[in-house]
Design an enzyme around this catalytic site. Structure first.
Site, PDB file in Angstrom:
ATOM      1  N   SER A 197       0.847  -1.192   0.000  1.00  0.00           N
ATOM      2  CA  SER A 197       0.000   0.000   0.000  1.00  0.00           C
ATOM      3  C   SER A 197       0.880   1.239   0.000  1.00  0.00           C
ATOM      4  O   SER A 197       2.048   1.191   0.392  1.00  0.00           O
ATOM      5  CB  SER A 197      -0.894   0.022   1.244  1.00  0.00           C
ATOM      6  OG  SER A 197      -0.161   0.469   2.380  1.00  0.00           O
ATOM      7  N   ASP A 198       0.325   2.358  -0.440  1.00  0.00           N
ATOM      8  CA  ASP A 198       1.008   3.625  -0.192  1.00  0.00           C
ATOM      9  C   ASP A 198       0.793   3.977   1.280  1.00  0.00           C
ATOM     10  O   ASP A 198       0.037   3.323   1.999  1.00  0.00           O
ATOM     11  CB  ASP A 198       0.470   4.715  -1.135  1.00  0.00           C
ATOM     12  CG  ASP A 198       1.495   5.818  -1.381  1.00  0.00           C
ATOM     13  OD1 ASP A 198       2.399   6.007  -0.539  1.00  0.00           O
ATOM     14  OD2 ASP A 198       1.401   6.498  -2.408  1.00  0.00           O
ATOM     15  N   TRP A 199       1.459   5.022   1.732  1.00  0.00           N
ATOM     16  CA  TRP A 199       1.489   5.395   3.151  1.00  0.00           C
ATOM     17  C   TRP A 199       0.055   5.530   3.695  1.00  0.00           C
ATOM     18  O   TRP A 199      -0.705   6.392   3.264  1.00  0.00           O
ATOM     19  CB  TRP A 199       2.255   6.701   3.322  1.00  0.00           C
ATOM     20  CG  TRP A 199       2.438   7.150   4.733  1.00  0.00           C
ATOM     21  CD1 TRP A 199       1.478   7.600   5.584  1.00  0.00           C
ATOM     22  CD2 TRP A 199       3.664   7.199   5.468  1.00  0.00           C
ATOM     23  NE1 TRP A 199       2.012   7.929   6.796  1.00  0.00           N
ATOM     24  CE2 TRP A 199       3.359   7.696   6.761  1.00  0.00           C
ATOM     25  CE3 TRP A 199       4.988   6.883   5.160  1.00  0.00           C
ATOM     26  CZ2 TRP A 199       4.335   7.884   7.742  1.00  0.00           C
ATOM     27  CZ3 TRP A 199       5.963   7.071   6.134  1.00  0.00           C
ATOM     28  CH2 TRP A 199       5.642   7.570   7.404  1.00  0.00           C
TER      29      TRP A 199
END
Length: 722
Positions: free
Chosen positions: A263-265
């Site tokens: 996932s992104d942040w």
């Protein structure tokens, strides 16, 4: 380690240990005094959760990372090593031009070299993986992250994404010294946020997604990238981190990706904010079922998955398949045998910012600069009295928003570069400040008057203007894409006393430069050029290097055109340039065309391109046609020209782009030299998703254009037959 050994290891791991492998935390939790569980621990991780996390991001340095790895493995139940990741976007310590600028080079081999150097430096500093390349297609200059992309064209983006993956990972496996794993981002469609506002909704038809936005990701997947990152946005109103069709069907089945998805942040937790999950537990379930293997910086997985498995809400088999992919990546990196991989203090000292790397950064920077205008102003002569004015004459903040490990101390300023040229008389003045806060636009009168006085005494003026480096990048969308008021006031007053003005433009996106373009004698776009930017700009200004960059993204006439790009569809009421007809697709107050189009860029010499010659007027599927032109340097200087081939489908079952880039060659010619440039036109280059969403080519007439920008009219035609 053999695959069977990895499976055995997986089977020996507890459920908690497996879930730990799916968590990524930052290095801030690993301090000298121990694990951080205090106020900085905003996710509320327990010490055990941090100790079991399978990967870490954002911390570098061979000595520090070796210490963290050693202590981590000693306390990890099966002594499984961490993967160290970070954002190495356009260089580690030796900073290359921003990716948008690299797109302007139209030089994949050069881009590959830059990525390889970034890999060498970051690997020596202990890193194993970079969150790059960004293969997002971008067509709206308001979006701040255009600076991380290589532009508005699917074909060019794909070529350069592939080159970056090859540069980072090499061809001898991820265990090879000086190589790191690549992560493609952001899957998918992140580059098309509504109104250009970061993190905003994306609305794309399936056909536009498939034909325009997915191809560059696919090129990077085919190049062997080890990881893919989900995007923040919704697509078809489904957030990517919970989009099973996007991740499992399109990415894994259709594209054949078998690596790790991260996932992104905090993107998994943001499924709650999107309104598709009621809480962290439901967000974790959606993301796991969608196929997201690693949860970056939230506690969704580590606090919810065990309970979900025990309640029978999710299958442990989904966790097993995710963890096995993570273990496979660690194995491919060789971390089970060598958990420190290439981290080495002596290599850090020898490689980082070494002469060879700086020279490569200087070469690349010069090839990314785009000369938009030149009324016999450039190149400068060393005998001329030149005033270098503007906030970017002295500034060393020229390495881009995402150059996390770049420093001003290592960066060459424009003043540094020009003073090395040995010109007889050079004067410098700041003219105005370069505020980081975009709201601060006022000019200081004393700086302005000093600059105007110097301009009046000079033969020529070079005005170094632009955005602050933090005005582009993540969370840096702009509703107005003009220069600050203080810089425009400086430009007007300097130009009033000395019309021999060349503007050197530092920026992370295309800007509205109508007035500058009209009133300047020359305009050179240098983007955010990196560590050796000052030397490279001086090389071009004084003619030691001939500019050869071509725009990888159109410069709009004004922000009202955004998004504007060359490959737009025809409409039922197309506008013809020069026509005064009212009821057609046009603005009544501005042109339809951008100020400068994709593929445009001048040189200090002149090139001519002959009419297109085709080896045949028709081809059957499975055959090919050769399209060729003669390119000649008709000027007085050696130079490089980017020869571009575009194809257009005259009539299809669905509306088609007017033209699409399908090939380019960068050729270097001496004065008077002429060379044939040939392109192969193959049937697969004509394919698209037809009215039934089948990926096919359709018989009929096609046009081919070959020239030196996207608006070339040098065309020929051929037929595709059964």
């Amino acid at each position: 380690m053999e695959q069977s050994q990895l499976v055995t290891l997986l089977n020996e791991m507890s459920l908690e240990e497996k879930i730990g492998q799916m968590l990524q935390v930052t290095g801030m939790f690993f301090e000298e005094e121990g694990i951080v569980t205090g106020p900085e621990n905003i996710a509320g991780y327990t010490e055990d959760e941090i100790r079991q996390a399978g990967s870490m991001l954002g911390t570098v340095g061979a000595e520090r990372l070796k210490k963290i790895q050693k202590e981590y493995m000693e306390k990890q139940p099966h002594h499984i090593p961490l993967i160290f990741m970070s954002d190495i976007i356009n260089g580690f310590r030796t900073i290359f031009p921003i990716p948008l600028a690299q797109g302007c080079s139209f030089h994949p081999e050069l881009v590959e070299e830059g990525a390889a150097i970034a890999a060498k430096e970051s690997a020596a500093a202990g890193l194993h993986l970079t969150f790059s390349p960004m293969a997002d297609l971008v067509r709206d200059a308001r979006w701040g992250r255009v600076m991380e992309s290589t532009g508005e064209d699917p074909f060019l983006n794909g070529c350069l994404a592939k080159a970056m993956v090859k540069g980072y990972q090499g061809t001898d496996g991820l265990k090879a010294k000086g190589k790191i794993a690549a992560c493609i981002k952001h899957f998918a469609g992140y580059g098309a946020p509504t109104a250009g506002r970061d993190y905003h909704t994306v609305e794309l038809s399936q056909r536009t997604l498939q034909d325009d936005y997915l191809p560059a990701y696919k090129e990077a997947v085919d190049a062997g990238a080890a990881m893919v990152m989900t995007s923040f946005n919704t697509l078809d109103r489904i957030p990517s981190s919970g989009n099973r069709k996007l991740m499992r069907e399109i990415l894994r089945k259709e594209m054949g990706f078998n690596g790790v998805v991260i996932s992104d942040w905090a993107a998994i937790e943001e499924l709650v904010c999107h309104g598709v999950a009621k809480d962290q537990k439901e967000a974790a379930k959606l993301a796991l079922e969608a196929g997201v293997d690693i949860d970056m910086m939230t506690s969704c997985y580590c606090k919810s998955l065990k309970e979900l498995v025990e309640a029978g809400a999710v299958s442990e088999l989904l966790i097993d398949e995710a963890v096995l992919r993570i273990l496979n990546l660690k194995n491919e990196l060789g971390l089970f045998e060598n958990p420190y991989k290439d981290g080495d203090v002596s290599d850090e000292n020898a490689l980082i910012l070494c002469r060879e790397h700086r020279e490569a950064a200087r070469r690349m920077a010069a090839e990314t600069f785009v000369l938009l205008k030149n009324d016999k102003m450039l190149p400068l002569a060393k005998k001329e009295k030149v005033a270098f004015i503007g906030p970017y004459v002295l500034s060393r903040e020229t390495y881009g928003a995402w150059s996390m490990f770049g420093t001003c101390e290592a960066t060459v300023s424009l003043e540094d570069g020009v003073r090395k040229k040995g010109a007889l008389e050079i004067f410098t003045a700041k003219g105005c400040d370069l505020p980081e806060d975009i709201r601060e636009t006022g000019a200081r009168e004393e700086l302005l008057q000093e600059a105007v006085a110097l301009a009046g005494k000079a033969d020529k003026v070079v005005l170094a203007l632009g955005e602050h480096r933090m005005w582009s990048g993540e969370a840096a969308s702009r509703g107005e894409i003009t220069l600050p008021d203080c810089q425009m006031e400086l430009f007007r007053q300097v130009q009033a006393v000395n019309p021999n003005v060349a503007v050197v433009l530092y920026c992370g996106r295309p800007l509205d430069i109508r007035e500058i373009s009209e009133k300047s004698a020359a305009v050179l776009v240098v983007w955010m050029p990196g560590t050796e930017g000052g030397n490279a700009v001086a090389d071009v200004l004084y003619g030691d290097t001939n500019p050869s960059g071509k725009l990888s993204m159109s410069f709009p006439y004004c922000v009202g055109q955004a998004p504007v790009f060359y490959g737009q569809l025809c409409t039922g009421r197309p506008f013809q340039e020069g026509s005064q007809e009212k009821y057609v697709s046009r603005y009544i107050d501005i042109p339809n065309k951008p100020l400068y189009p994709f593929g445009y860029g001048l040189s200090y010499t002149e090139f001519t391109v002959s009419p297109v010659e085709l080896s045949g007027k028709q081809m059957s599927k499975g055959e090919q046609i050769k399209a060729s032109v003669m390119v000649k340097n008709t000027g007085t200087r050696k130079g490089q020209e980017v020869v571009q081939m575009y194809l257009g489908d005259v009539c299809g079952s669905v509306a088609r782009p007017r033209r699409e880039l399908k090939g380019f060659r960068k050729v270097c010619l001496e004065p008077g030299e002429e060379r044939e440039v040939c392109f192969e036109i193959r049937e697969e280059m004509l394919r698209f998703h037809d009215i039934n969403m089948d990926y096919v080519s359709e018989t009929g007439e096609f046009k081919v254009w070959i020239g030196n920008s996207s608006d070339t009219e040098n065309e020929a035609a051929f037929l595709l037959i059964e």
